[in-house]
Each structure stands twice: as C-alpha cells, then as structure tokens.
Write an enzyme that holds these catalytic residues in place. Structure first.
Site, PDB file in Angstrom:
ATOM      1  N   HIS A   1      38.840   9.324  99.588  1.00 40.05           N
ATOM      2  CA  HIS A   1      38.145   8.015  99.300  1.00 40.05           C
ATOM      3  C   HIS A   1      37.083   7.069  99.650  1.00 40.05           C
ATOM      4  CE1 HIS A   1      39.004   3.376  99.156  1.00 40.05           C
ATOM      5  NE2 HIS A   1      37.966   3.747  99.564  1.00 40.05           N
TER       6      HIS A   1
ATOM      7  N   ASP B   1      44.826   3.174  99.152  1.00 35.02           N
ATOM      8  CA  ASP B   1      44.050   4.014 100.129  1.00 35.02           C
ATOM      9  C   ASP B   1      44.793   3.998 101.483  1.00 35.02           C
ATOM     10  OD1 ASP B   1      42.443   4.348  98.061  1.00 35.02           O
ATOM     11  OD2 ASP B   1      41.662   2.026  98.165  1.00 35.02           O
TER      12      ASP B   1
ATOM     13  N   LEU C   1      50.263   3.733  93.161  1.00 39.74           N
ATOM     14  CA  LEU C   1      51.632   4.644  92.707  1.00 39.74           C
ATOM     15  C   LEU C   1      52.767   4.447  93.727  1.00 39.74           C
ATOM     16  CD1 LEU C   1      49.554   8.262  94.220  1.00 39.74           C
ATOM     17  CD2 LEU C   1      50.403   7.557  91.723  1.00 39.74           C
TER      18      LEU C   1
ATOM     19  N   GLY D   1      36.108  14.375  87.083  1.00 33.50           N
ATOM     20  CA  GLY D   1      36.342  15.330  88.067  1.00 33.50           C
ATOM     21  C   GLY D   1      35.702  15.822  88.513  1.00 33.50           C
TER      22      GLY D   1
ATOM     23  N   GLU E   1      31.761  14.492  99.773  1.00 32.40           N
ATOM     24  CA  GLU E   1      33.210  14.521  98.847  1.00 32.40           C
ATOM     25  C   GLU E   1      33.443  16.748  98.824  1.00 32.40           C
ATOM     26  OE1 GLU E   1      33.686  12.388  95.739  1.00 32.40           O
ATOM     27  OE2 GLU E   1      34.095  10.120  97.317  1.00 32.40           O
TER      28      GLU E   1
HETATM   29  C1  GAR Z   1      35.242   9.532  93.797  1.00 33.18           C
HETATM   30  O1  GAR Z   1      34.054   9.171  94.438  1.00 33.18           O
HETATM   31  C2  GAR Z   1      36.641   9.542  94.624  1.00 33.18           C
HETATM   32  O2  GAR Z   1      36.122   9.588  96.083  1.00 33.18           O
HETATM   33  C3  GAR Z   1      36.869   8.080  94.406  1.00 33.18           C
HETATM   34  O3  GAR Z   1      36.755   8.669  92.493  1.00 33.18           O
HETATM   35  C4  GAR Z   1      35.257   8.962  92.857  1.00 33.18           C
HETATM   36  C5  GAR Z   1      36.027   9.907  91.881  1.00 33.18           C
HETATM   37  O4  GAR Z   1      34.922  11.175  91.470  1.00 33.18           O
HETATM   38  N1  GAR Z   1      38.469   8.452  94.361  1.00 33.18           N
HETATM   39  C6  GAR Z   1      38.928   6.544  94.428  1.00 33.18           C
HETATM   40  O5  GAR Z   1      37.381   5.319  94.635  1.00 33.18           O
HETATM   41  C7  GAR Z   1      39.790   6.665  95.337  1.00 33.18           C
HETATM   42  N2  GAR Z   1      40.220   5.781  95.537  1.00 33.18           N
HETATM   43  P1  GAR Z   1      35.132  12.518  89.995  1.00 33.18           P
HETATM   44  O6  GAR Z   1      36.356  11.752  89.129  1.00 33.18           O
HETATM   45  O7  GAR Z   1      33.922  12.313  90.112  1.00 33.18           O
HETATM   46  O8  GAR Z   1      35.867  13.492  91.093  1.00 33.18           O
END
Ligand code: GAR
Length: 221
Positions: free
Chosen positions: A113, A149, A97, A16, A178
């Site tokens: 992503h 995605d 989903l 998170g 991000e």
């Molecule tokens: C993030 O890097 C996000 O881009 C990726 O999961 C991570 C979650 O990090 N999402 C995916 O790969 C979706 N296909 P977080 O729990 O620390 O926010």
C-alpha cells in the site's frame, strides 16, 4: 543450505509493475518463488500481458460479471486454491475483500500500500500526503486483515518529501521503492524468516514491535 521455493499467486488490477518486479527478482535468482498464476479482476490490463510474456498462467476474473462481492470472492478462492499457493500476493489489486476471503487466507496474504500505514489508508495517498504537508511518506508491505489497508505491518520504505514534490514525482519514487521491498519481503517468506502469529509479525523468530524500515537503501530493523 538451499532455499525452498515458495508457491505464490499474484492478484492484480492494472499495470502490474510490482508483478514485473517480482518476475524479475525470480528470473534473477534473488527470489525463490514459483509464480503459479496471475489473476486480474479487470480484463485487458498490462499486468496480464506481463504474466503471459513470462509464461505464467494468467486469468481474468471480471468482478462485473458477478452478482455480489461474495460470489466473486468465492470464485476467486476456487481459482487460487487450484494452485495450492503458500502465499497470496496482492499487487495493486484494487478490491475490497470479504471477511470470508480474508479468513480463508489468514496469515497467508500480503498487500502493498502506497503510504506509511496506518497513515492514509484508501485511495489518493500521494495527494493526501501532500495536502497534509508530511515530511516523510512511503510504502508499506503488510499482512492482510479484514480492515481496509489494515493488518500486521512488515516493512516500510520511507522517503523524504521535498517542497517541490508532486503526486507524479512521489508516485515515481514510491514505485521504485515498492519494486525493491515487495520482492524482499516475499523472499523473507521463501526463506521461512517471516511469520505472523495472532497478528504479531516475527522476522527471524523476533517479534517486530514496529515494521522494519527501508531507508536510503538500508534495512533498519
Ligand atoms: C501500487 O502503487 C500499489 O502500492 C497500489 O497500487 C499500485 C499498483 O501498481 N496499491 C494500493 O493502492 C492498494 N491499496 P502496479 O499495478 O504497477 O503494481
């Protein structure tokens, strides 16, 4: 003119850190959103603690307790809809989903992503980027469609890949990006600057032919 506030529900599966960036942006007054709830499909993850520390209602809906993907998604819809969110934010929500779920939130669900989509959908994006020898890598915020995605792209942060980069170094730099671009896009939505109509994204009423780019801390659009 004051910015109206956007009601959001954030779905997570793990650490998170993106949720934290969203919480921090709200606290700092940079993001005009009410985080109505955080829902995790995995129990005991750090993201749930982050929500509770910020006094945000946090719920676990453990997918393992459901007989089917459809049953899980239907329950998830019920939980989300209690909060009447304007936008659903997938923040490291690692579930495929169902079409019904995606249709229910058509045009109202964003995902982040860790690749420059359409390159490297799915898992292990940093390793695959290194294996492919790409010179640039990054992260994409996009609306969710029923393609994994897939869906209309909104904003991509682009970083250069160096010779000595590893999965860990890329992951670290991409995470930093991000945490900037996800709150930024959500704020565009809060300011009603962002729309998607028939799979076409509009920013400030202008169609985005390509996703907007965030490069070296600058927005290029
Ligand atoms: C993030 O890097 C996000 O881009 C990726 O999961 C991570 C979650 O990090 N999402 C995916 O790969 C979706 N296909 P977080 O729990 O620390 O926010």
């Amino acid at each position: 003119m004051s910015t109206p506030s956007l009601n959001i529900v954030v779905l997570i599966s793990g650490s998170g850190s993106n949720l934290q960036a969203i919480i921090d942006a709200v606290t700092a007054g940079q993001l005009h959103a009410n985080i109505k709830a955080v829902i995790s499909n995995r129990p005991d993850v750090k993201g749930l603690e982050r929500a509770l520390s910020a006094n945000i209602p946090a719920l676990t809906l453990d997918h393992k307790q459901f007989d089917s993907r459809e049953a899980f998604d239907q329950q998830l819809i019920q939980e989300i809809d209690q909060h009447q969110p304007d936008l659903i934010i997938l923040a490291g929500f690692m579930r495929i989903l169902t079409d019904d779920f995606v249709k229910h939130y058509n045009g109202k669900m964003l995902n982040i992503h860790p690749s420059l989509l359409p390159e490297f959908t799915g898992l292990n994006t940093h390793q695959r980027a290194l294996d492919a020898g790409v010179k640039q890598h990054g992260v994409t915020v996009h609306y969710v469609s029923n393609e994994l995605d897939g869906g209309p792209l909104v904003l991509q942060a682009v970083i250069d890949v160096n010779e000595n980069d590893t999965v860990e170094s890329l992951q670290q730099r991409i995470h930093q990006q991000e945490h900037i671009i996800y709150p930024m896009v959500i704020e565009w939505a809060a300011q009603q600057r962002l729309e998607v109509i028939d799979q076409q994204v509009y920013l400030d009423k202008q169609p985005l032919e390509n996703p907007a780019k965030w490069i070296n801390n600058q927005l290029i659009n």
